[in-house]
Design a protein around this motif. Structure first.
Motif, short mmCIF file in Angstrom:
data_model
loop_
_atom_site.label_atom_id
_atom_site.label_comp_id
_atom_site.label_asym_id
_atom_site.label_seq_id
_atom_site.Cartn_x
_atom_site.Cartn_y
_atom_site.Cartn_z
N ALA A 197 -4.93 -0.73 4.98
CA ALA A 197 -5.42 0.46 4.26
C ALA A 197 -6.15 1.39 5.22
O ALA A 197 -6.00 2.61 5.16
CB ALA A 197 -6.32 0.06 3.11
N LEU A 210 -5.52 -1.71 -3.49
CA LEU A 210 -6.66 -2.49 -3.03
C LEU A 210 -7.32 -3.29 -4.16
O LEU A 210 -8.23 -4.07 -3.91
CB LEU A 210 -7.68 -1.59 -2.33
CG LEU A 210 -7.23 -1.14 -0.94
CD1 LEU A 210 -8.18 -0.10 -0.38
CD2 LEU A 210 -7.10 -2.31 0.01
N ALA A 235 -4.17 3.59 -2.73
CA ALA A 235 -5.49 2.97 -2.79
C ALA A 235 -5.62 2.02 -3.97
O ALA A 235 -6.38 1.04 -3.91
CB ALA A 235 -6.57 4.05 -2.85
N LEU A 276 0.82 -1.22 0.00
CA LEU A 276 0.00 0.00 0.00
C LEU A 276 0.85 1.27 0.00
O LEU A 276 0.42 2.29 -0.55
CB LEU A 276 -0.96 -0.01 1.19
CG LEU A 276 -2.08 -1.03 1.08
CD1 LEU A 276 -2.85 -1.12 2.39
CD2 LEU A 276 -3.00 -0.72 -0.08
N GLY A 284 -10.53 3.66 -2.00
CA GLY A 284 -10.35 2.29 -1.52
C GLY A 284 -11.56 1.43 -1.85
O GLY A 284 -11.42 0.30 -2.33
#
Length: 142
Positions: free
Chosen positions: A112, A96, A93, A88, A122
């Protein structure tokens, strides 16, 4: 679109939701069973599974956000959390998209939240990744 009162779809939603939390579980068997029965369209099965799995991932993200208030980031000791942290930090984001992956996906959502990544981005990338996974699974079992 209203959510039907069909127990098959509720079971798929529930198994998908739980599979995306830090609890052990998987939704692939339920998804494959329903796909093999050919009662529901691919879009319904993929949509229900993606919704449940994404909401479960958001619960993990929320848990990470809440835990971060109490414990500093340096306490991430589990190897899967360290991998998720590096992933991450590198991708933000967009990382994800990989929330569907076994072993690292759940910690990815948790970290996250811990990192306070943009929730809306996200949610978007998590849903895209999880939806793509179920679409690919449909192509295998459908």
């Amino acid at each position: 679109m209203s959510f039907p009162a069909n127990s098959d779809l509720w079971t798929l939603f529930g198994s998908s939701f739980l599979a995306a939390t830090l609890l052990p579980g998987g939704s692939e068997v339920v998804f494959a069973l329903l796909a093999s029965q050919e009662v529901y369209s691919p879009s319904v099965l993929i949509g229900v599974a993606t919704l449940g799995n994404t909401l479960g991932g958001m619960v993990s993200l929320g848990m990470g956000w809440l835990v971060a208030r109490r414990y500093p980031l340096r306490t991430l000791a589990q190897p899967s959390h360290q991998r998720a942290y590096r992933w991450l930090r590198r991708y933000g984001a967009v990382g994800l998209l990989g929330a569907w992956m076994p072993v690292i996906g759940d910690p990815l959502c948790f970290v996250a939240g811990w990192l306070r990544l943009n929730v809306f981005l996200g949610l978007f990338f998590m849903a895209v990744g999880k939806g793509a996974r179920y679409a690919a699974l449909w192509n295998v079992v459908g």
